[in-house]
Design an enzyme around this catalytic site. Structure first.
Site, mmCIF file in Angstrom:
data_model
loop_
_atom_site.group_PDB
_atom_site.id
_atom_site.type_symbol
_atom_site.label_atom_id
_atom_site.label_comp_id
_atom_site.label_asym_id
_atom_site.label_seq_id
_atom_site.Cartn_x
_atom_site.Cartn_y
_atom_site.Cartn_z
ATOM 1 C CB SER A 49 -0.913 0.255 1.306
ATOM 2 O OG SER A 49 -1.839 -0.875 1.273
ATOM 3 C CB THR A 151 -2.304 4.066 4.034
ATOM 4 O OG1 THR A 151 -2.809 4.049 2.827
ATOM 5 C CG2 THR A 151 -2.018 5.418 4.407
ATOM 6 C CB THR A 169 -1.009 5.802 0.811
ATOM 7 O OG1 THR A 169 -1.763 4.863 0.422
ATOM 8 C CG2 THR A 169 -1.738 7.094 -0.064
ATOM 9 N NE ARG A 179 -8.780 7.383 -4.627
ATOM 10 C CZ ARG A 179 -8.353 7.097 -3.241
ATOM 11 N NH1 ARG A 179 -6.886 6.874 -3.132
ATOM 12 N NH2 ARG A 179 -9.093 7.094 -2.304
ATOM 13 C CG ASP A 182 -7.405 10.000 3.166
ATOM 14 O OD1 ASP A 182 -6.995 9.004 2.098
ATOM 15 O OD2 ASP A 182 -7.315 9.702 4.194
ATOM 16 C CB THR A 202 -5.625 4.233 7.395
ATOM 17 O OG1 THR A 202 -5.299 3.308 6.392
ATOM 18 C CG2 THR A 202 -5.899 3.711 8.666
ATOM 19 N N GLY A 203 -7.743 4.211 5.448
ATOM 20 C CA GLY A 203 -9.089 3.599 5.109
ATOM 21 C C GLY A 203 -9.540 4.285 3.443
HETATM 22 C C1 SD4 Z 1 -6.393 6.361 0.091
HETATM 23 N N1 SD4 Z 1 -6.466 6.481 2.498
HETATM 24 O O1 SD4 Z 1 -5.682 6.622 -0.722
HETATM 25 C C2 SD4 Z 1 -5.610 5.725 1.313
HETATM 26 C C3 SD4 Z 1 -5.909 4.394 1.454
HETATM 27 C C4 SD4 Z 1 -5.331 3.839 2.707
HETATM 28 O O2 SD4 Z 1 -4.645 1.916 4.003
HETATM 29 O O3 SD4 Z 1 -5.554 4.368 3.951
HETATM 30 N N2 SD4 Z 1 -5.136 2.481 2.762
HETATM 31 O O4 SD4 Z 1 -7.742 6.408 0.126
#
Ligand code: SD4
Length: 291
Positions: A49, A151, A169, A179, A182, A202-203
């Protein structure tokens, strides 16, 4: 009373927190610590990631997002960065050596070469294989808690009590070309206020951006909430939106306040953080809302 210094990071990243803590222990500052910690994961090709070895977008391009913020409220970010492993270092250079906050795409990449970073192929054989497998069905929907979520977001307080944070990330696996999530957006993926504390997310980045998540957590702490309470409130803010599809995506926050108290919370189970404090490295499972 929490012992300083300390470092806390999203997910299970003991090598990253260790590298950061080593700097803090030797009287280094929080900014150097978070950069060094993030670089460990960026260079680790088994972390799919972040940085080199990150999973690509739908077209097979690995594109990185990162940002960093210091105790004085300065910040720097890079978005859609290709061919450079240490996105966090480029973000730091943007912060310290340019009049700007954010550089994107080709401009960010050219700047990286200018400061001496080398061009690298970020798509490893194993990430390429995973992408090829994904292409067979090409199904795109947010997936909870699996390999496309680790991330690294890191917060540190040094011996002086000063706070810095960073986030890096490769973004969501198999995202659309172009794309940006955040993670490089100050206030969304990361926010630091040295008077109050810091937060990283994260997420599923889109959901963090919509609620300006990390800024929200810091402002909630300003109003008197503990880091734990603030993370919980920010997660609730996401799930109570009309027609929120929260059952199908993950968001997690970690936060620290000026006193060195920490907190973490997520929508779903299996979000964890790694905290290095008082000579101990510890993985902490976060509480969550969907039980
Ligand atoms: C994103 N927040 O690009 C990041 C992805 C992530 O663990 O946190 N992955 O949306």
């Amino acid at each position: 009373i929490p012992v300083l210094p300390l470092v806390i990071a999203t997910w299970n990243v003991p090598n990253a927190t260790k590298a950061a803590y080593k700097i803090l222990e030797n009287n280094g500052n929080a900014l150097d610590a978070v950069e060094a910690g993030c670089k460990v994961e960026e260079a680790d090709i088994t972390n799919q990631s972040v940085g080199k070895g990150g999973l690509p977008d739908r077209d097979g391009n690995v594109t990185l997002d990162a940002c960093i913020m210091d105790k004085n409220g300065n910040c720097g970010a890079v978005v859609y960065l290709k061919n450079i492993t240490h996105a966090v270092s480029v973000a730091r250079h943007v912060m310290e050596n340019t009049p700007h906050v954010m550089l994107a795409g080709k401009g960010a990449e050219e700047y990286a070469y200018k400061i001496g970073l080398k061009k690298e192929n970020l798509l490893t054989e194993s990430s390429k294989k995973a992408w090829k497998k994904w292409k067979v069905e090409s199904k795109y929907k947010p997936i909870i808690n699996i390999e496309n979520h680790d991330t690294i977001g890191m917060l540190a307080i040094d011996k002086n009590g000063d706070i810095s944070g960073a986030c890096t990330t490769s973004g969501l696996a198999y995202k659309m070309g172009g794309r940006v999530g955040d993670s490089p957006i100050i206030g969304a993926g990361l926010f630091i206020d040295n008077e109050i504390g810091g937060c990283v997310a994260t997420g599923l980045g889109e959901e963090v951006v919509k609620t300006v998540g990390s800024f929200l957590v810091v402002e909630l702490m300003r109003q008197g909430k503990t880091p734990q309470e603030a993370c919980e409130e920010a997660i609730k803010r996401i799930i109570k939106k009309p027609n929120s599809d929260y059952k199908n995506f993950q968001v997690g926050y970690i936060a620290v306040n000026k006193a060195g108290e920490t907190g973490s919370f997520a929508i779903h189970q299996w979000f964890s953080s790694t905290k290095y404090q008082d000579g101990k490295n510890e993985n902490i499972q976060a509480d969550f809302i969907v039980k």
